[in-house]
Write a protein that holds these residues in place. Structure first.
Motif, PDB file in Angstrom:
ATOM      1  N   GLY A  88       0.779  -1.240   0.000  1.00  0.00           N
ATOM      2  CA  GLY A  88       0.000   0.000   0.000  1.00  0.00           C
ATOM      3  C   GLY A  88       0.804   1.280   0.000  1.00  0.00           C
ATOM      4  N   CYS A  89       2.090   1.227  -0.311  1.00  0.00           N
ATOM      5  CA  CYS A  89       2.935   2.428  -0.326  1.00  0.00           C
ATOM      6  C   CYS A  89       2.683   3.220  -1.608  1.00  0.00           C
ATOM      7  CB  CYS A  89       4.409   2.048  -0.227  1.00  0.00           C
ATOM      8  SG  CYS A  89       4.842   1.240   1.314  1.00  0.00           S
ATOM      9  N   LYS A  90       1.875   4.261  -1.490  1.00  0.00           N
ATOM     10  CA  LYS A  90       1.501   5.045  -2.676  1.00  0.00           C
ATOM     11  C   LYS A  90       2.707   5.718  -3.340  1.00  0.00           C
ATOM     12  CE  LYS A  90      -3.173   5.988  -1.055  1.00  0.00           C
ATOM     13  NZ  LYS A  90      -3.918   5.189  -1.981  1.00  0.00           N
ATOM     14  N   TRP A  91       3.756   5.993  -2.573  1.00  0.00           N
ATOM     15  CA  TRP A  91       4.929   6.678  -3.103  1.00  0.00           C
ATOM     16  C   TRP A  91       5.687   5.843  -4.131  1.00  0.00           C
ATOM     17  CZ3 TRP A  91       9.181   3.816  -2.079  1.00  0.00           C
ATOM     18  CH2 TRP A  91       9.158   2.978  -0.958  1.00  0.00           C
ATOM     19  N   ILE A  92       5.428   4.534  -4.193  1.00  0.00           N
ATOM     20  CA  ILE A  92       6.133   3.673  -5.145  1.00  0.00           C
ATOM     21  C   ILE A  92       5.493   3.747  -6.532  1.00  0.00           C
ATOM     22  CG2 ILE A  92       4.863   1.509  -4.799  1.00  0.00           C
ATOM     23  CD1 ILE A  92       8.682   1.843  -5.112  1.00  0.00           C
ATOM     24  N   ARG A  93       4.314   4.333  -6.630  1.00  0.00           N
ATOM     25  CA  ARG A  93       3.556   4.319  -7.888  1.00  0.00           C
ATOM     26  C   ARG A  93       4.362   4.862  -9.070  1.00  0.00           C
ATOM     27  NH1 ARG A  93      -0.181   7.539 -10.948  1.00  0.00           N
ATOM     28  NH2 ARG A  93      -1.718   6.166 -11.931  1.00  0.00           N
ATOM     29  N   THR A  94       4.831   6.089  -9.001  1.00  0.00           N
ATOM     30  CA  THR A  94       5.548   6.684 -10.142  1.00  0.00           C
ATOM     31  C   THR A  94       6.853   5.948 -10.440  1.00  0.00           C
ATOM     32  OG1 THR A  94       4.510   8.830  -9.786  1.00  0.00           O
ATOM     33  CG2 THR A  94       6.558   8.814 -11.072  1.00  0.00           C
ATOM     34  N   PRO A  95       7.704   5.656  -9.441  1.00  0.00           N
ATOM     35  CA  PRO A  95       8.915   4.888  -9.767  1.00  0.00           C
ATOM     36  C   PRO A  95       8.597   3.513 -10.353  1.00  0.00           C
ATOM     37  CG  PRO A  95       9.082   5.814  -7.559  1.00  0.00           C
ATOM     38  CD  PRO A  95       7.697   6.096  -8.044  1.00  0.00           C
ATOM     39  N   ALA A  96       7.542   2.868  -9.873  1.00  0.00           N
ATOM     40  CA  ALA A  96       7.176   1.543 -10.396  1.00  0.00           C
ATOM     41  C   ALA A  96       6.682   1.641 -11.839  1.00  0.00           C
ATOM     42  CB  ALA A  96       6.115   0.892  -9.511  1.00  0.00           C
ATOM     43  N   ILE A  97       5.974   2.698 -12.162  1.00  0.00           N
ATOM     44  CA  ILE A  97       5.530   2.904 -13.552  1.00  0.00           C
ATOM     45  C   ILE A  97       6.742   3.111 -14.449  1.00  0.00           C
ATOM     46  CG2 ILE A  97       4.355   4.529 -15.101  1.00  0.00           C
ATOM     47  CD1 ILE A  97       2.245   4.885 -12.843  1.00  0.00           C
TER      48      ILE A  97
END
Length: 177
Positions: A88-97
């Motif tokens: 649930g770590c929302k901060w990973i969204r952009t790096p993961a994309i």
């Protein structure tokens, strides 16, 4: 529940990718004396067993992908492993994309090369038959499939793609007026 299962799969993917990159993949770039004989033998066994000449005599374009793996992806692996283990770590969204798009993009030419290149029989034989090609594709395919799954999760999961409270404030303020 399903999202948590995916996060555990992503954690295992990233955590396992650290030793694979350090102990196997980087052998395509670094001098042989850097590695102990056991790891060199492992690479030779893998390349012979699965007919992967790209690891034994990598073309320049393949080396550039391994260089990106070392420089860009390797530092990201422990960060991503932590984020997905925690969940649930929302901060990973952009790096993961960014990671997912980058890796999926590199896998397309690798898989195309495996499927369509006319490999020599020596000094490092490549896949010759369709079965040998598909076997090698099956080794590389998870590195395309899982990043695409990560990308889809980041784009469509409500957990990772929910609007921020800050983004909704102006519309709520307008409604109250």
């Amino acid at each position: 529940m399903f999202l948590r299962v995916l996060e555990i799969i992503y954690f295992i993917y990233f955590a396992s990718h650290i030793p694979i990159t350090l102990l196997v993949d980087l052998q395509a770039l670094l001098p042989e004396h850097v590695y102990p004989p056991e790891l060199i033998k492992l690479l030779h066994w893998y390349a012979g067993e699965f007919k992967d000449p790209m690891m034994m005599d990598p073309p320049a374009w393949f080396k550039s992908f391994v260089f990106c793996e070392a420089l860009v992806q390797l530092p990201f692996f422990p960060v991503a492993a932590y984020a997905f283990l925690k969940g649930g770590c929302k901060w990973i969204r952009t790096p993961a994309i960014i990671y997912s798009v980058h890796v999926a993009t590199t896998l397309v030419p690798i898989l195309s090369h495996i499927l369509f290149h006319k490999f020599p029989l020596s000094p490092h034989p490549g896949p010759q038959t369709l079965n040998e090609r598909l076997t090698l594709v099956s080794i590389y395919a998870p590195y395309l499939i899982i990043p695409i799954m990560i990308l889809l999760t980041m784009l469509f999961s409500a957990t990772y793609n929910s609007p921020s409270l800050k983004g909704n404030a102006p519309s709520k303020a307008k409604k109250q007026r």
